[in-house]
Design a protein around this motif. Structure first.
Motif, mmCIF file in Angstrom:
data_model
loop_
_atom_site.group_PDB
_atom_site.id
_atom_site.type_symbol
_atom_site.label_atom_id
_atom_site.label_comp_id
_atom_site.label_asym_id
_atom_site.label_seq_id
_atom_site.Cartn_x
_atom_site.Cartn_y
_atom_site.Cartn_z
ATOM 1 N N GLN A 130 0.831 -1.193 0.000
ATOM 2 C CA GLN A 130 0.000 0.000 0.000
ATOM 3 C C GLN A 130 0.871 1.250 0.000
ATOM 4 O O GLN A 130 1.863 1.327 0.726
ATOM 5 C CB GLN A 130 -0.900 -0.001 1.241
ATOM 6 C CG GLN A 130 -2.112 0.879 1.102
ATOM 7 C CD GLN A 130 -3.140 0.552 2.175
ATOM 8 O OE1 GLN A 130 -2.885 -0.236 3.061
ATOM 9 N NE2 GLN A 130 -4.289 1.157 2.086
ATOM 10 N N ASN A 159 -7.533 5.414 0.294
ATOM 11 C CA ASN A 159 -7.497 3.956 0.239
ATOM 12 C C ASN A 159 -6.897 3.445 1.540
ATOM 13 O O ASN A 159 -5.692 3.610 1.782
ATOM 14 C CB ASN A 159 -6.651 3.478 -0.948
ATOM 15 C CG ASN A 159 -7.344 3.744 -2.270
ATOM 16 O OD1 ASN A 159 -8.540 3.484 -2.403
ATOM 17 N ND2 ASN A 159 -6.605 4.266 -3.235
ATOM 18 N N TYR A 160 -7.742 2.883 2.376
ATOM 19 C CA TYR A 160 -7.230 2.288 3.612
ATOM 20 C C TYR A 160 -8.127 1.143 4.022
ATOM 21 O O TYR A 160 -9.227 0.964 3.492
ATOM 22 C CB TYR A 160 -7.130 3.331 4.723
ATOM 23 C CG TYR A 160 -8.448 3.868 5.250
ATOM 24 C CD1 TYR A 160 -9.046 3.302 6.372
ATOM 25 C CD2 TYR A 160 -9.071 4.967 4.659
ATOM 26 C CE1 TYR A 160 -10.245 3.797 6.875
ATOM 27 C CE2 TYR A 160 -10.260 5.466 5.159
ATOM 28 C CZ TYR A 160 -10.836 4.890 6.264
ATOM 29 O OH TYR A 160 -12.020 5.382 6.761
ATOM 30 N N GLU A 161 -7.641 0.356 4.958
ATOM 31 C CA GLU A 161 -8.390 -0.781 5.455
ATOM 32 C C GLU A 161 -8.787 -0.548 6.907
ATOM 33 O O GLU A 161 -8.048 0.115 7.655
ATOM 34 C CB GLU A 161 -7.547 -2.058 5.350
ATOM 35 C CG GLU A 161 -7.185 -2.437 3.930
ATOM 36 C CD GLU A 161 -6.384 -3.727 3.884
ATOM 37 O OE1 GLU A 161 -6.928 -4.769 4.302
ATOM 38 O OE2 GLU A 161 -5.233 -3.692 3.433
ATOM 39 N N ASN A 189 -6.332 0.180 10.105
ATOM 40 C CA ASN A 189 -5.117 0.919 9.761
ATOM 41 C C ASN A 189 -4.924 2.123 10.692
ATOM 42 O O ASN A 189 -5.840 2.544 11.392
ATOM 43 C CB ASN A 189 -5.182 1.413 8.323
ATOM 44 C CG ASN A 189 -4.805 0.363 7.302
ATOM 45 O OD1 ASN A 189 -4.897 0.614 6.098
ATOM 46 N ND2 ASN A 189 -4.393 -0.809 7.731
ATOM 47 N N SER A 234 -14.157 4.125 9.041
ATOM 48 C CA SER A 234 -14.016 2.948 8.185
ATOM 49 C C SER A 234 -14.214 3.370 6.731
ATOM 50 O O SER A 234 -14.795 4.422 6.462
ATOM 51 C CB SER A 234 -15.017 1.859 8.593
ATOM 52 O OG SER A 234 -16.343 2.310 8.486
ATOM 53 N N PRO A 235 -13.737 2.574 5.785
ATOM 54 C CA PRO A 235 -13.705 2.995 4.385
ATOM 55 C C PRO A 235 -15.062 3.303 3.761
ATOM 56 O O PRO A 235 -15.113 3.954 2.717
ATOM 57 C CB PRO A 235 -13.042 1.803 3.681
ATOM 58 C CG PRO A 235 -12.229 1.153 4.735
ATOM 59 C CD PRO A 235 -13.015 1.299 5.989
ATOM 60 N N LYS A 240 -5.640 -6.008 10.930
ATOM 61 C CA LYS A 240 -6.748 -5.921 9.988
ATOM 62 C C LYS A 240 -7.379 -7.293 9.774
ATOM 63 O O LYS A 240 -6.734 -8.336 9.925
ATOM 64 C CB LYS A 240 -6.286 -5.329 8.660
ATOM 65 C CG LYS A 240 -5.108 -6.046 8.021
ATOM 66 C CD LYS A 240 -4.550 -5.246 6.847
ATOM 67 C CE LYS A 240 -3.329 -5.909 6.247
ATOM 68 N NZ LYS A 240 -2.731 -5.093 5.173
ATOM 69 N N THR A 268 -8.411 -9.779 7.393
ATOM 70 C CA THR A 268 -8.132 -10.142 6.006
ATOM 71 C C THR A 268 -9.208 -11.081 5.468
ATOM 72 O O THR A 268 -9.963 -11.706 6.218
ATOM 73 C CB THR A 268 -6.763 -10.823 5.892
ATOM 74 O OG1 THR A 268 -6.808 -12.055 6.637
ATOM 75 C CG2 THR A 268 -5.663 -9.936 6.448
ATOM 76 N N TYR A 279 -17.365 -1.802 10.095
ATOM 77 C CA TYR A 279 -17.260 -1.993 8.655
ATOM 78 C C TYR A 279 -17.729 -3.382 8.252
ATOM 79 O O TYR A 279 -18.504 -3.537 7.299
ATOM 80 C CB TYR A 279 -15.817 -1.765 8.199
ATOM 81 C CG TYR A 279 -15.623 -1.889 6.706
ATOM 82 C CD1 TYR A 279 -15.959 -0.836 5.857
ATOM 83 C CD2 TYR A 279 -15.101 -3.048 6.139
ATOM 84 C CE1 TYR A 279 -15.795 -0.939 4.480
ATOM 85 C CE2 TYR A 279 -14.926 -3.153 4.770
ATOM 86 C CZ TYR A 279 -15.275 -2.098 3.943
ATOM 87 O OH TYR A 279 -15.109 -2.214 2.585
ATOM 88 N N ASP A 280 -17.266 -4.400 8.968
ATOM 89 C CA ASP A 280 -17.620 -5.769 8.603
ATOM 90 C C ASP A 280 -19.120 -6.015 8.779
ATOM 91 O O ASP A 280 -19.735 -6.702 7.948
ATOM 92 C CB ASP A 280 -16.836 -6.763 9.454
ATOM 93 C CG ASP A 280 -16.961 -8.190 8.940
ATOM 94 O OD1 ASP A 280 -16.507 -8.457 7.818
ATOM 95 O OD2 ASP A 280 -17.551 -9.026 9.643
#
Length: 290
Positions: A6, A38-40, A43, A80-81, A130, A132, A160-161
């Motif tokens: 990244q 752009n991040y997860e 992060n 969150s993204p 994170k 994955t 986010y999830d």
């Protein structure tokens, strides 16, 4: 196939909102203009103290004292993204005479004296903490074990999830001193209402004196092996994320020089309990702060 590295980039941001989370903790929402982010979830970004004029003398003094440049400080993303902003949550670090080697430099400014409109440069985004695709595919549930501001990256991951993906369940065991210290208290309560079949939150308070503060989801005392056994149950098909305070290198060095043994930190205690409960090391993702 090797995952692409990244790209780390600098961003000029402006504080658009300040939300008080606890007496010593705030969430800073950061406006980034038209920059593509752009991040997860999980992060962090870093902030250099050298950019703040109010800290110039402190930075120079500490650099002279230490004989090295003051490094940038890392702060986990509370956002969150899927959200339209980025945010960090900052807890004020305290100086304790005889216990803390140097006065905290950046967190008191960010947590207590950063109004909306403040501009700064941040560098992001990175970090190994994170969730994955591999972890998601191999497990049915994620158990998060957090203390204090260690909740921040797990907050980003959980919300986010829950909102973007399906099926995977989350259980959070979250330790604080008092009820007023709970960060994201109402946010997690709302997520539990929205996702009752996928999220369970267990708070544990170590110094709360009000007996009415406790109930089914709020326990008394420190995180223990029995509490983690209740939260995890059978460790098969479960992964664990642990984030909280650990001993810093200078503390370990000082203890070694004095031939003393440090008391177990939150992180080490949690990892020891997990080992006793049969959770394999490759199923654990951990992050520490001091």
């Amino acid at each position: 196939m090797t995952q692409a590295r990244q790209r780390i980039k600098e961003l000029e941001v402006m504080v658009s909102d300040v939300k008080v989370e606890a007496p010593d903790t705030v969430t800073l929402s950061l406006f980034t203009g038209n920059d593509k982010l752009n991040y997860e979830p999980g992060n962090f970004l870093t902030i250099s103290p050298q950019q703040f004029p109010a800290l110039e003398r402190w930075v120079d003094y500490l650099q002279d004292l230490k004989g090295r440049k003051e490094p940038a400080r890392a702060y986990s993303l509370a956002s969150s993204p899927d959200e339209k902003y980025i945010a960090i949550t900052v807890k004020e670090e305290r100086y304790t005479s005889g216990a803390t080697p140097y006065p905290p430099l950046l967190s008191p400014i960010l947590a207590l004296r950063t109004p909306p409109g403040t501009r700064m440069v941040v560098t992001g985004f990175t970090g190994p903490y994170k969730l994955t695709d591999e972890i998601r595919s191999q497990n049915e549930e994620i158990v998060h074990i957090c203390a204090g501001s260690g909740i921040v990256p797990s907050f980003s991951i959980i919300k986010y999830d829950l909102r973007v993906n399906e099926k995977l369940k989350h259980t959070l065991v979250y330790s604080n001193k008092k009820h007023e210290d709970i960060i994201f208290d109402e946010d997690f309560a709302q997520l539990e209402r929205e996702f009752p079949d996928r999220l369970k939150v267990i708070h544990t308070l170590t110094r709360e004196e009000d007996p009415t503060a406790f109930g089914e989801g709020i326990r008394k005392g420190r995180i223990s092996q029995s509490l983690l056994k209740e939260a995890i149950g059978n460790p098969d098909n479960k992964a664990v994320f642990v984030c909280g305070p650990d001993h810093l290198p200078w503390q370990k060095k000082a203890a070694k020089e004095k031939n003393e043994t440090l008391p177990p930190s939150f992180l080490q205690s949690a990892l020891d309990y997990l080992g006793e409960l049969g959770v394999q090391k490759d199923k654990i993702t951990k992050e520490s702060y001091g």
